[in-house]
Each structure stands twice: as C-alpha cells, then as structure tokens.
Design an enzyme around this catalytic site. Structure first.
Site, short mmCIF file in Angstrom:
data_model
loop_
_atom_site.label_atom_id
_atom_site.label_comp_id
_atom_site.label_asym_id
_atom_site.label_seq_id
_atom_site.Cartn_x
_atom_site.Cartn_y
_atom_site.Cartn_z
N ASP A 115 0.83 -1.20 0.00
CA ASP A 115 0.00 0.00 0.00
C ASP A 115 0.87 1.25 0.00
O ASP A 115 1.79 1.38 0.81
CB ASP A 115 -0.91 -0.01 1.23
CG ASP A 115 -1.92 1.13 1.22
OD1 ASP A 115 -2.17 1.70 0.13
OD2 ASP A 115 -2.47 1.44 2.29
N CYS A 152 -7.49 -1.53 -5.85
CA CYS A 152 -6.75 -1.73 -4.60
C CYS A 152 -7.78 -1.54 -3.48
O CYS A 152 -8.98 -1.69 -3.72
CB CYS A 152 -5.58 -0.76 -4.49
SG CYS A 152 -5.97 0.97 -4.78
N GLY A 155 -8.85 2.34 -4.07
CA GLY A 155 -8.84 2.81 -5.45
C GLY A 155 -8.17 4.15 -5.63
O GLY A 155 -8.46 4.87 -6.60
N ARG A 158 -2.55 2.24 -5.42
CA ARG A 158 -1.94 1.20 -6.24
C ARG A 158 -2.63 1.02 -7.59
O ARG A 158 -1.97 0.90 -8.63
CB ARG A 158 -1.92 -0.12 -5.46
CG ARG A 158 -0.94 -0.11 -4.30
CD ARG A 158 -1.14 -1.29 -3.36
NE ARG A 158 -2.27 -1.10 -2.46
CZ ARG A 158 -2.58 -1.91 -1.46
NH1 ARG A 158 -1.85 -2.99 -1.24
NH2 ARG A 158 -3.61 -1.65 -0.68
#
Length: 245
Positions: A115, A152, A155, A158
């Site tokens: 993350d 991810c 959003g 990543r």
C-alpha cells in the site's frame, strides 16, 4: 492495434473555462466536461468519489475501483458486466472470494504490492502484457469496448499507479498521465508514487516492434517533467500544480 511501446501521443496545454457549470478541461484531443469537473469538486469538499472511475485514452479503457466485500460482489459483478470487463486486477489484500468472480467467467489476476508503494518489475511486465493483449485489435474475440478493471483497497493509490504506467507507455508524459487520472479520480496517487512515476522508464522495442523490459524505476536521473505541455522546474512544482486539480 499496435503495441503500447510503439504508440505515441502529443499533448497540448490544458485549457479551462471560468464557470464550473459549463467548464471544460482539454488535454490534447481529450475534453472533460462539467460532470468530470464537478466530480472532482465534490471530492475536494470532502464527499466520497464514485466507487468506480473509467479512464479512457486512445481506445484503451481502464476501470479503477475500490475493493468490494463478499456482500457487495453481486452489484460489483453487474458493474463489471456493464463496462465489458473480462479481466480484474487485484493489487491489495483479498476482501472477497475471487472464486465467485471466476465462476462468472471473469479472470482475476492477483498482483499484490505494498500500500502506498510501487509495483516490482515482474508485476509491471505482467500488467503491460495484459494491456497489450486486451487491446490488440487483431486478436480473436477483440471487443473495442472491453475494459480492464483494476482495484486496490480504496482505489486511490496502487490501482491508479498501474493505469498511469499504461498511459505513460502510450506516450503520455508522466505528469500528464497523473493529471488525467486525478481529474477523473480526485486524490489518486500519492507524492512518492508521483515521483517514482516521473522516473519511470518505458519499455524498449526491437526492430520488430516487440517490447523488451528495462530496469524500470532504477537508475534513471530525474528530468524536468512537463505538466500539460509546460515545462516545470522540479517535482515540487508538479506536486503544487497537481494539488489544484
């Protein structure tokens, strides 16, 4: 459709009108209307953005979303169908049973990375191969409206990074790619990710147009990037200007 590595796009400066109600932002041949601008304004005021964001460029279509839960999978499946999605890329910890999507004829690619961070070369290569395959107009079963979904957890980090990498391979300046995504999805891509994207090296191509991998984020000296056609003197200038989007 030719490989990403052989495509290029020239971008002209951004233009804006004064009123939010009838405002437009243009990046080259792309024009964003009042609905896109209003969405960014809503997010700036602290309200949640749409759970899904479609980013389109030169026939390439990417759907950025947050991660659904098992309870939300039925509605998520319908969203994917509405956008003609066949491939779902998950880059975060699982929050749902991927088998449920696979049973509905979606292909799920689990390419986790940290993350707030950047993907390694293996993930980048896999991602770009998927993009090349999906949007190859000569392949059997090609659909011009097909979209790749990538998510991810929220959003915002990543998943947008992967989309930005695809846009850069299409010929966009890194800052323009980030700006395009942020116009569509306010708050996407953190400062560290922005700096890494600016350093990103596109793939090489041999004489036959086949892409070859590089040491993507390592060893490239920082250059002065362009923001919507205007040369900026530093990454800080880019961060300051992108913060206004």
């Amino acid at each position: 459709m030719v490989s990403l590595a052989t495509k290029a796009a020239s971008l002209s400066p951004v233009s804006k009108t004064n009123s939010l109600s009838n405002s437009e932002v243009s990046i080259g041949s792309l024009t964003f209307g009042s609905q896109d601008i209003r969405g960014s304004e809503i997010h700036r005021r602290g309200l949640l953005p749409s759970r899904q964001t479609l980013v389109e460029y030169n026939g390439y279509r990417f759907l950025i979303t947050d991660s659904p839960s098992d309870v939300e999978l039925p509605s998520y499946r319908e969203t994917l169908k509405n956008y003609n999605v066949k491939h779902v890329v998950r880059v975060c910890e699982p929050s749902y049973d991927a088998g449920e999507l696979i049973a509905s004829d979606f292909k799920v690619h689990d390419w986790y990375f940290e993350d707030g961070g950047m993907p390694n070369a293996t993930i980048v290569n896999s991602w770009l191969k998927l993009v090349d395959f999906t949007f190859d107009s000569k392949r059997e079963g090609y659909n011009a409206k097909e979209t790749i979904a990538v998510h991810c957890k929220a959003g915002l980090g990543r998943a947008p990074v992967l989309v930005a990498l695809a846009l850069i391979e299409l010929g966009m300046e890194p800052i323009n790619a980030i700006g395009l995504i942020r116009i569509k999805r306010r708050g996407a891509i953190n400062g560290q990710q922005l700096q890494e994207l600016v350093r990103y090296q596109k793939r090489d191509s041999d004489a036959k147009g086949q892409s070859k991998s590089k040491g993507r984020f390592a060893g490239r000296p920082m250059r002065r990037p362009m923001l919507f056609g205007r040369r900026r003197s530093s990454v800080k200038d880019n961060l300051d200007e992108l913060a206004a989007l």
